[in-house]
Motif scaffolding. Sequence first.
Motif, PDB file in Angstrom:
ATOM      1  N   MET A   1       0.784  -1.221   0.062  1.00 27.47           N
ATOM      2  CA  MET A   1      -0.044   0.451   0.104  1.00 27.47           C
ATOM      3  C   MET A   1       0.839   1.156  -0.283  1.00 27.47           C
ATOM      4  N   ALA A   2       1.671   1.256   0.609  1.00 31.35           N
ATOM      5  CA  ALA A   2       2.846   2.653   0.651  1.00 31.35           C
ATOM      6  C   ALA A   2       3.395   2.554  -0.722  1.00 31.35           C
ATOM      7  N   GLY A   3       4.158   1.439  -1.483  1.00 30.60           N
ATOM      8  CA  GLY A   3       4.454   1.994  -2.473  1.00 30.60           C
ATOM      9  C   GLY A   3       3.396   2.356  -3.485  1.00 30.60           C
ATOM     10  N   PHE A   4       1.815   2.207  -3.156  1.00 36.39           N
ATOM     11  CA  PHE A   4       0.795   3.016  -4.219  1.00 36.39           C
ATOM     12  C   PHE A   4       0.683   3.957  -3.902  1.00 36.39           C
ATOM     13  N   LEU A   5       0.850   4.558  -2.637  1.00 40.79           N
ATOM     14  CA  LEU A   5       1.049   5.564  -2.166  1.00 40.79           C
ATOM     15  C   LEU A   5       2.193   6.783  -2.534  1.00 40.79           C
ATOM     16  N   VAL A   6       3.005   6.687  -3.103  1.00 41.82           N
ATOM     17  CA  VAL A   6       4.435   6.932  -3.030  1.00 41.82           C
ATOM     18  C   VAL A   6       4.717   7.604  -4.821  1.00 41.82           C
ATOM     19  N   ILE A   7       3.690   6.619  -5.437  1.00 33.06           N
ATOM     20  CA  ILE A   7       3.396   6.721  -7.115  1.00 33.06           C
ATOM     21  C   ILE A   7       2.811   7.218  -6.575  1.00 33.06           C
ATOM     22  N   GLY A   8       0.741   6.941  -6.072  1.00 31.81           N
ATOM     23  CA  GLY A   8       0.046   7.626  -6.542  1.00 31.81           C
ATOM     24  C   GLY A   8       0.289   9.072  -6.073  1.00 31.81           C
ATOM     25  N   GLY A   9       1.079   9.887  -5.115  1.00 35.19           N
ATOM     26  CA  GLY A   9       1.212  11.035  -4.883  1.00 35.19           C
ATOM     27  C   GLY A   9       2.083  11.523  -5.904  1.00 35.19           C
ATOM     28  N   ALA A  10       2.953  11.274  -6.514  1.00 32.58           N
ATOM     29  CA  ALA A  10       3.364  11.451  -7.764  1.00 32.58           C
ATOM     30  C   ALA A  10       2.123  11.859  -9.274  1.00 32.58           C
ATOM     31  N   VAL A  11       1.575  10.078  -9.016  1.00 33.05           N
ATOM     32  CA  VAL A  11       0.768  11.527 -10.606  1.00 33.05           C
ATOM     33  C   VAL A  11      -0.084  12.122 -10.255  1.00 33.05           C
ATOM     34  N   VAL A  12      -0.292  12.264  -8.055  1.00 29.87           N
ATOM     35  CA  VAL A  12      -1.561  12.942  -8.282  1.00 29.87           C
ATOM     36  C   VAL A  12      -0.652  14.009  -9.003  1.00 29.87           C
ATOM     37  N   ALA A  13       0.351  14.837  -8.146  1.00 30.60           N
ATOM     38  CA  ALA A  13       1.370  16.219  -8.262  1.00 30.60           C
ATOM     39  C   ALA A  13       1.305  16.659  -9.303  1.00 30.60           C
ATOM     40  N   ALA A  14       1.832  15.632 -10.375  1.00 31.06           N
ATOM     41  CA  ALA A  14       2.506  15.721 -11.512  1.00 31.06           C
ATOM     42  C   ALA A  14       0.801  16.045 -12.498  1.00 31.06           C
ATOM     43  N   LEU A  15      -0.636  15.372 -12.040  1.00 29.87           N
ATOM     44  CA  LEU A  15      -2.508  16.648 -12.426  1.00 29.87           C
ATOM     45  C   LEU A  15      -2.480  17.680 -11.572  1.00 29.87           C
TER      46      LEU A  15
END
Lengths: 262, 269
Positions: free
Chosen positions: A41-55
């Motif tokens: 889950m933590a890993g998904f959070l990291v990548i998800g955070g990067a995608v959301v930041a880019a959005l």
Amino acid sequence: MLGRGLGQFYPAESPVHRLDPRAKIVAAGAIVAGLFLVDSMAGFLVIGGAVVAALVVSRVPVGSFLRAMRPVLFILVITSLFQILFYRRGELIFGWGWIQVYTGGVELAAFLALRLALLISATTLLTATTSPLALADGLEDLLSPLSRLRFPAHELAMMMSIALRFIPTLSSEAEKVMKAQAARGAEFSEGGLLRRARALVPVLVPLTIGAFKRADELAEAMESRGYRGGAGRTRYRELRFRPPDAAVLALAVAAVAGGALV
Amino acid sequence: MRLELEDVHHVYAPGTRFEVPALRGVSLAVEPGEVLAVVGGTGSGKSTLAQHLNLLLKPTRGRLLVDGEDARGMKLGELRRRVGLVFQFPEAQLFESSVRRDVAFAPRRLGLGEDAVGERVRQALAELEISHLADRSPFSLSGGERRRAAIAGVLAMDPEVLVLDEPTAGLDPFARAELLGLVRRFRERGRSVVLISHDLDEVAEVADRVCVLERGRVRALGTPEEVFYANPALAPATVRVMAALGRAEAGRPVRFADTLQALKELLEG
């Protein structure tokens, strides 16, 4: 009139739009690949955070971003449902006749849904912030080392940009033919699946003939203006790889590595 | 059959940033047995108007009346049979393996029996003088023949009102004259034709009334004499010549034959 669906370009002025398409393609590719390395889950959070930041930086409105993803929602729901219903490991948490839900199934469904959602978000963000032309240019450039192995990189990119260019043309043509046949009594939303499929014949035949005719005309127009394929062609828009592009690439790799290691 | 548009507005893609108002309050009647020409520049709303006459497009505001009754109460299929709409470049709708089968598409959709369908097809092909092409593939025909086959495909519904959107665009002068002949014959049988065109010379020859559209509004409506002599700069060649001569005693001829007659009288007198 204008198809606003998956992969639609959203023109805007933003740092993400200005990035070199090659950097964006590679970054999106890295994230997609990274998603399959992540298993926490933590890993998904990291990548998800990067995608959301880019959005957020891209200034693509969240509403139209989600709307563009809507067609995939169905697949997402179905796959999750299958995992929940048929994966039987862990503890039983709900049972009613043949419906049996286990903790393992719920966990797997959540992982799968997250992975799919992030995968689609990353690619949607790429196509939303990169014009089809830039995308084709970037892809051509990335594939060009392969042309030494006789891989038709330029032709592939040209085919891709032509295909993208003609989607709106074809859809307005389809609308016109459908209206003309409706004026002759055709019904497109009546009856079962088979009848609906048969009702499309009077639309698909003229549409196909039109597409072939248009392809011939386009080829002729290209040749009459001296087009002979990729060899020796120069570009009007030169791609430039600048520091921000390198930074974005580094960040994407860092996010993937971080996500995989957490 | 009398069709009437009552204060019809139409907006494309409402509520989006692509919003375009195409019709802005059009009121207009198509009387039984008349040829009504609708003229106007590109983007004036002519084609949008045409598609409202059989409700392929629904008015954003306003309504369509059929013999005085709101068309929304009618069955769409019934309305579309009685109001035959021929789109611009209708040859793009041909899809069958032979002209006969293509023309039979609409009557078959009406649920007629085989004999009745055959009769409708025969009549439609004869009307357009393409009976000899019945068994050819529509894709082997010339441009003008394809256009006629496509129009036959709409005539086979036996409509009471025929709406033709730019029917002569891209046709040679001979094919054009034949098509105008079809318009006249159709009217002679007491039915009405809505002819959408930007060729004022052909409008001058067949129209009983002319409606000028400009940016989605009716700019002028009346007989060809009234409309064309009110604004001779935007009129057929016949009217431009007469207006330039400025001889009031010659009257206000619009058709070519009438204009020729008036000029002869002037020369002799």
